[in-house]
Scaffold this motif. Structure first.
Motif, PDB file in Angstrom:
ATOM      1  N   GLN A 176       0.859  -1.179   0.000  1.00  0.00           N
ATOM      2  CA  GLN A 176       0.000   0.000   0.000  1.00  0.00           C
ATOM      3  C   GLN A 176       0.896   1.230   0.000  1.00  0.00           C
ATOM      4  OE1 GLN A 176      -3.651  -0.534   2.704  1.00  0.00           O
ATOM      5  NE2 GLN A 176      -2.174  -1.894   3.675  1.00  0.00           N
ATOM      6  N   LYS A 213      -6.701  -1.922  -0.289  1.00  0.00           N
ATOM      7  CA  LYS A 213      -6.372  -1.035   0.817  1.00  0.00           C
ATOM      8  C   LYS A 213      -7.072  -1.516   2.082  1.00  0.00           C
ATOM      9  CE  LYS A 213      -5.809   3.042  -2.149  1.00  0.00           C
ATOM     10  NZ  LYS A 213      -6.259   4.432  -2.410  1.00  0.00           N
ATOM     11  N   ALA A 214      -6.424  -1.282   3.203  1.00  0.00           N
ATOM     12  CA  ALA A 214      -7.017  -1.693   4.475  1.00  0.00           C
ATOM     13  C   ALA A 214      -8.304  -0.935   4.761  1.00  0.00           C
ATOM     14  CB  ALA A 214      -6.013  -1.483   5.612  1.00  0.00           C
ATOM     15  N   ALA A 215      -8.435   0.267   4.194  1.00  0.00           N
ATOM     16  CA  ALA A 215      -9.641   1.060   4.419  1.00  0.00           C
ATOM     17  C   ALA A 215     -10.818   0.606   3.558  1.00  0.00           C
ATOM     18  CB  ALA A 215      -9.346   2.532   4.156  1.00  0.00           C
ATOM     19  N   ASP A 216     -10.598  -0.277   2.597  1.00  0.00           N
ATOM     20  CA  ASP A 216     -11.694  -0.765   1.755  1.00  0.00           C
ATOM     21  C   ASP A 216     -12.676  -1.596   2.582  1.00  0.00           C
ATOM     22  OD1 ASP A 216     -10.429   0.471  -0.319  1.00  0.00           O
ATOM     23  OD2 ASP A 216      -9.539  -1.362  -1.132  1.00  0.00           O
ATOM     24  N   ALA A 217     -13.886  -1.722   2.051  1.00  0.00           N
ATOM     25  CA  ALA A 217     -14.901  -2.540   2.728  1.00  0.00           C
ATOM     26  C   ALA A 217     -14.451  -3.998   2.776  1.00  0.00           C
ATOM     27  CB  ALA A 217     -16.247  -2.422   2.011  1.00  0.00           C
ATOM     28  N   ARG A 273     -12.654  -6.392  -0.224  1.00  0.00           N
ATOM     29  CA  ARG A 273     -11.367  -7.079  -0.082  1.00  0.00           C
ATOM     30  C   ARG A 273     -11.535  -8.587  -0.222  1.00  0.00           C
ATOM     31  NH1 ARG A 273     -10.124  -6.460   5.006  1.00  0.00           N
ATOM     32  NH2 ARG A 273     -11.570  -4.866   5.698  1.00  0.00           N
TER      33      ARG A 273
END
Length: 433
Positions: free
Chosen positions: A189, A224-228, A232
Motif C-alpha cells: 500500500q 487497501k485496508a480502508a476498503d470494505a 477485499r
C-alpha cells in the motif's frame, strides 16, 4: 326304599312290599347334575398362586401386578402434609446450591493469582504478552467471574486471530486456544508492506518474515485496508482462482509472478519478469493458464522485435495488444512480425494469416486504455531509430528501474520492522517501570 342302584347313569329304587318280597324296580327319570357357577378369575389366580410355573407366567405377563396407592394422599390433611414436605425439600436443595455457589465465588481456592495459571496454545505469530494483554483484568479475580464470551470476542478482534476458544479449568486455571490466520501474499500500500490472508484481512509482517521460506509468495496491489471487507474478500477470491488456475498443471507457475494488481475486479494484471524487466500482462477473469502459456510462447519474439515492450493484453480471443510507451503502440493478431509493412501487405493475400501488425505514432485518447491503439488500414512507414535513443541503451534503464523498485520495497520493510521494534521496546520499558 331299601336300596339305591346306579346303572349307566340311571337310578333304581328297590321297595319292599308287605310280604317282604322285592318288587320290580320302576324306571326313574334322568336328571342332569347341577353345574357349579364359574368362579371369578381372581379366585382362580388365588387358587394357583402356590404353583411355581403359574407364578412365573403371571410375573412375566404382568397380570399379578397391583396398583399401590399408598403414596397418594386420600385426605385433605394428607395433601397438606405432602405439600409441606415437597416445599421443605426444595428449600433445602436451594439452600445447598446457594451455599455451594457462594463458596465457589468467594473462596480463594478458585481465584486466579497470576498469569502463569493461563494456558495459551496455537499462537505462533502472536506473542504471549500480546495474548495476555486481553486477560490483564482477570488476575486476582475469581475464575467464575471471568467473562469467557467477552474474552473470546476480544481475542478474535486481533488481526492474526481467526478463531479463539476460552475454557475454565477448575479450580483456578484458564485454557486459551487460538487459530491464527494464514497469509497468502504480501500487500503493498504505497510505501507500506504487509501481509494479507485469503479473506482480505490485512496482517502485520512478523519478525521472521524476511528470508523465511514460508513467505515466498507474490506481492498484491490494488487493495487497501480502508476498503470494505466485502470488497477485499471478493478481490482475494479472484486472486485465489487466479493462482489455482495457474498451478493446475502442477508446475507451480504462480512462482514466476512478481506482483499481482487487483485494482480492477474485471481484469487481473500481473508483473512477470523477463530479460531484466517486468512485463505487465492482462489476464482478464478467466483462462489464466491458457493465456499464460500463450504469453510464454511469444514473449521472446515480441521482445526481440520491440525491446521497449512494457505490457501485453491477453484478454482478446483473436488479437494481442502489445503495450509500450505512447509513441509506439501496437495491436497484434498472433505473434509479432519483424517488419510491419510486409505483414500489412501480406494480409490481403492470406485471408487467414495469423500475423497482422500495424504501427501508429498517434496520441492515445483519454477514454481508451493507456498504450492501446487500434490497427490502421494504411501501410505504416518503417520508423528509423533515433540517434539520441539507441535501442541498446533501453534495457539497462528497465533493469535500473527494477532495482530501484526492489530496493525501495526492501527499505520499506526494514523501516516498518524498525518502527515495530521501537514500539515493542517502548512497551517493554513502560511495563518494567
Amino acid at each position: 326304599m331299601r336300596k339305591l342302584q346306579k346303572n349307566g347313569g340311571a337310578l333304581a329304587a328297590v321297595l319292599d312290599d308287605e310280604d317282604g318280597m322285592a318288587s320290580r324296580p320302576g324306571p326313574v327319570p334322568f336328571r342332569r347334575p347341577a353345574v357349579e357357577s364359574v368362579r371369578p378369575r381372581r379366585e382362580m389366580v388365588d387358587d394357583f398362586t402356590e404353583d411355581a410355573d403359574t407364578e412365573a407366567f403371571l410375573r412375566a405377563s404382568g397380570r399379578n401386578r397391583r396398583i399401590r396407592r399408598g403414596l397418594i394422599p386420600k385426605t385433605r390433611n394428607g395433601w397438606i402434609i405432602a405439600g409441606v414436605s415437597v416445599g421443605l425439600s426444595l428449600a433445602a436443595v436451594a439452600a445447598g446450591c446457594y451455599t455451594a455457589m457462594r463458596y465457589m465465588t468467594t473462596s480463594d481456592t478458585f481465584r486466579i493469582t497470576s498469569s502463569q495459571q493461563m494456558e495459551l496454545d496455537g499462537n505462533s505469530h502472536l506473542s504471549r504478552a500480546q495474548m495476555l494483554s486481553v486477560f490483564g483484568e482477570d488476575v486476582d479475580r475469581n475464575i467464575f467471574h471471568v467473562p469467557l464470551q467477552e474474552r473470546r470476542t476480544q481475542l478474535e478482534q486481533m488481526p492474526w486471530v481467526e478463531h479463539a476458544t476460552v475454557m475454565r479449568l477448575l479450580p483456578n486455571r484458564l485454557r486459551v486456544h487460538v487459530t491464527e490466520r494464514v497469509p497468502v501474499a504480501y500487500l503493498r500500500q504505497g510505501g507500506d508492506i504487509g501481509l494479507i490472508d485469503a479473506t482480505g484481512v490485512v496482517l502485520d509482517i512478523p519478525p521472521d518474515a524476511p528470508g523465511n521460506a514460508r513467505y515466498t509468495f507474490p506481492v498484491i496491489t490494488g487493495i487497501k485496508a480502508a476498503d470494505a471487507a466485502t470488497s477485499r474478500q471478493q478481490k482475494m477470491q479472484l486472486y485465489a482462482a487466479f493462482l489455482k488456475d495457474l498451478d493446475s498443471d502442477g508446475k507451480n507457475t504462480s512462482a514466476q509472478l512478481s506482483e499481482v494488481d487487483l485494482s480492477d475486479p474485471e481484469d487481473v494484471k500481473a508483473l512477470i519478469p523477463y530479460s531484466n524487466q517486468d512485463v505487465m500482462v492482462h489476464f482478464g477473469t478467466q483462462d489464466f493458464l491458457k493465456r499464460f502459456h500463450k504469453f510464454q510462447e511469444h514473449i521472446a519474439e515480441w521482445h526481440t522485435t520491440y525491446p521497449r515492450l512494457s505490457g501485453v493484453d491477453m484478454r482478446y480471443e483473436r488479437q494481442v495488444v502489445l503495450q509500450m510507451p505512447v509513441k509506439d503502440s501496437t495491436v497484434v493478431n498472433g505473434p509479432a512480425a519483424p517488419d510491419a509493412t510486409t505483414a500489412q501487405n501480406a494480409a490481403p493475400a492470406q485471408k487467414n494469416a495469423p500475423i497482422q501488425v500495424a504501427k501508429a505514432n498517434v496520441p492515445v485518447k483519454a477514454s481508451a486504455p493507456s498504450a492501446k491503439v487500434a490497427a490502421v488500414n494504411t501501410p505504416a512507414k518503417p520508423t528509423e531509430p533515433k540517434p539520441h535513443a539507441p535501442a541498446a541503451h533501453k534495457a539497462p534503464t528497465k533493469a535500473q528501474e527494477k532495482e530501484a523498485a526492489t530496493r525501495k520495497r526492501v527499505e520499506a520493510i526494514k523501516a516498518w520492522m524498525a518502527k515495530r521494534e521501537k514500539a515493542r521496546n517502548a512497551t517493554t520499558t513502560a511495563k518494567a517501570q
